[in-house]
Design a protein around this motif. Sequence first.
Motif, PDB file in Angstrom:
ATOM      1  N   PHE A 196      17.574  42.297  83.901  1.00 45.21           N
ATOM      2  CA  PHE A 196      16.912  42.983  85.465  1.00 45.21           C
ATOM      3  C   PHE A 196      18.723  43.667  85.043  1.00 45.21           C
ATOM      4  O   PHE A 196      19.840  43.117  85.295  1.00 45.21           O
ATOM      5  N   GLY A 197      18.184  45.123  84.903  1.00 46.03           N
ATOM      6  CA  GLY A 197      19.231  45.839  85.546  1.00 46.03           C
ATOM      7  C   GLY A 197      19.814  47.275  85.249  1.00 46.03           C
ATOM      8  O   GLY A 197      17.741  47.316  85.639  1.00 46.03           O
ATOM      9  N   ARG A 198      19.719  48.778  84.912  1.00 47.62           N
ATOM     10  CA  ARG A 198      20.270  49.530  84.997  1.00 47.62           C
ATOM     11  C   ARG A 198      18.629  49.770  84.127  1.00 47.62           C
ATOM     12  O   ARG A 198      18.276  49.371  83.012  1.00 47.62           O
ATOM     13  N   ALA A 199      17.823  50.335  84.584  1.00 45.68           N
ATOM     14  CA  ALA A 199      17.071  50.813  84.418  1.00 45.68           C
ATOM     15  C   ALA A 199      17.168  52.074  82.957  1.00 45.68           C
ATOM     16  O   ALA A 199      16.359  51.808  82.180  1.00 45.68           O
ATOM     17  N   ALA A 200      17.669  52.874  83.228  1.00 45.80           N
ATOM     18  CA  ALA A 200      18.187  53.796  81.737  1.00 45.80           C
ATOM     19  C   ALA A 200      18.948  53.225  80.934  1.00 45.80           C
ATOM     20  O   ALA A 200      18.013  53.496  79.747  1.00 45.80           O
ATOM     21  N   VAL A 201      19.031  52.353  81.016  1.00 44.73           N
ATOM     22  CA  VAL A 201      19.526  51.697  79.847  1.00 44.73           C
ATOM     23  C   VAL A 201      18.452  50.680  79.549  1.00 44.73           C
ATOM     24  O   VAL A 201      17.370  50.220  77.435  1.00 44.73           O
ATOM     25  N   MET A 202      18.092  50.563  80.092  1.00 42.66           N
ATOM     26  CA  MET A 202      16.154  49.430  79.377  1.00 42.66           C
ATOM     27  C   MET A 202      15.226  50.411  78.919  1.00 42.66           C
ATOM     28  O   MET A 202      14.371  50.049  77.860  1.00 42.66           O
ATOM     29  N   ALA A 203      14.957  51.055  79.663  1.00 41.70           N
ATOM     30  CA  ALA A 203      14.398  52.911  79.517  1.00 41.70           C
ATOM     31  C   ALA A 203      14.673  53.121  78.061  1.00 41.70           C
ATOM     32  O   ALA A 203      13.605  52.764  76.857  1.00 41.70           O
ATOM     33  N   LYS A 204      15.755  52.825  77.554  1.00 39.61           N
ATOM     34  CA  LYS A 204      16.378  53.511  76.084  1.00 39.61           C
ATOM     35  C   LYS A 204      16.094  52.814  75.392  1.00 39.61           C
ATOM     36  O   LYS A 204      15.590  52.794  74.381  1.00 39.61           O
ATOM     37  N   ALA A 205      15.761  51.453  75.924  1.00 36.18           N
ATOM     38  CA  ALA A 205      15.697  50.548  74.603  1.00 36.18           C
ATOM     39  C   ALA A 205      14.387  50.456  74.064  1.00 36.18           C
ATOM     40  O   ALA A 205      13.840  50.038  72.977  1.00 36.18           O
ATOM     41  N   LEU A 206      13.552  50.886  74.940  1.00 33.14           N
ATOM     42  CA  LEU A 206      12.057  50.470  74.613  1.00 33.14           C
ATOM     43  C   LEU A 206      12.109  51.677  73.680  1.00 33.14           C
ATOM     44  O   LEU A 206      10.898  51.815  73.254  1.00 33.14           O
ATOM     45  N   GLY A 207      12.861  53.063  74.093  1.00 32.92           N
ATOM     46  CA  GLY A 207      12.117  54.263  73.367  1.00 32.92           C
ATOM     47  C   GLY A 207      10.833  55.118  74.532  1.00 32.92           C
ATOM     48  O   GLY A 207      10.463  54.316  74.786  1.00 32.92           O
ATOM     49  N   THR A 208      11.809  56.062  74.953  1.00 31.45           N
ATOM     50  CA  THR A 208      11.258  57.387  76.007  1.00 31.45           C
ATOM     51  C   THR A 208       9.960  57.835  75.327  1.00 31.45           C
ATOM     52  O   THR A 208       9.173  58.933  76.399  1.00 31.45           O
ATOM     53  N   THR A 209      10.192  58.286  73.931  1.00 29.90           N
ATOM     54  CA  THR A 209       9.158  59.115  73.487  1.00 29.90           C
ATOM     55  C   THR A 209       8.653  58.546  72.640  1.00 29.90           C
ATOM     56  O   THR A 209       8.687  57.281  72.216  1.00 29.90           O
ATOM     57  N   PRO A 210       7.269  58.859  71.556  1.00 31.62           N
ATOM     58  CA  PRO A 210       6.704  57.863  70.532  1.00 31.62           C
ATOM     59  C   PRO A 210       7.561  57.985  69.058  1.00 31.62           C
ATOM     60  O   PRO A 210       8.028  57.522  68.309  1.00 31.62           O
TER      61      PRO A 210
END
Length: 244
Positions: free
Chosen positions: A68-82
């Motif tokens: 649980f933390g900064r959304a931008a960091v977690m999204a980047k970890a998952l990857g925001t593009t294919p």
Amino acid sequence: MPKSKRSQVVSLTKVAKKTREHKTALLTEIQENSEKWKFCWVFEVGVMRNTHLKTVRSLWRGSARIFFGRAAVMAKALGTTPEEEHRLGLHKLSQHVKGQVGLLFTDSEPQEVIEWFDDFRKPDFARAGNIASRTVVLPAGPVMRMHSEPPEPFPHNEDPQLRKLGLTTVMNRGVPTLETPQQICEQGKALTSEQAQLLKLIGEKMVVFRVALRARWDSETGMITEVAGGPPAAEEDSDGEISE
């Protein structure tokens, strides 16, 4: 002559900023967990309280991993593009990582997870800015602490604090007393700091900590499943990272 230690000023509010190394480590942890667990859920918290979130983490310890933390960091970890996604389908999950959300990695079956979080609710005291869920009116007579069992009147030495927070009390045999009923808050209106403090003093819990599941990623198929139902309103902001 050495400087006196008594003259030193120590700040109790200074918080160390998150370093690039810390964020890199968080990215790595999230990606490693995406390879370990079968499912990844995006969840949203309504009325954020760290104590209750830690309870959730404790109850799921060993069968899940929570971030649980900064959304931008977690999204980047998952990857925001294919092209950037760490595993198949994760870039679609990252589209749900916005606002006050977290990630839950687990092997538990979806229905079990859904039912558990549907049942998990923790009443808590409201804070300034929260919306009053009901109108609270104190009756004429001694001002009572409702959280004690049985309820008991406030002691005489707390009368100045009650007056400071807006109650028009008088002393009756050493007990803070209202001569007429007095409204503390009105349903649907934002609470002031004085109203929130009064509600806490009398033991009136007006908000509920709960977790709403937003979406689920299946590692075997890469498919994303959105969870029906509206998420709880995020009434407070939190930019600290909490991971198990």
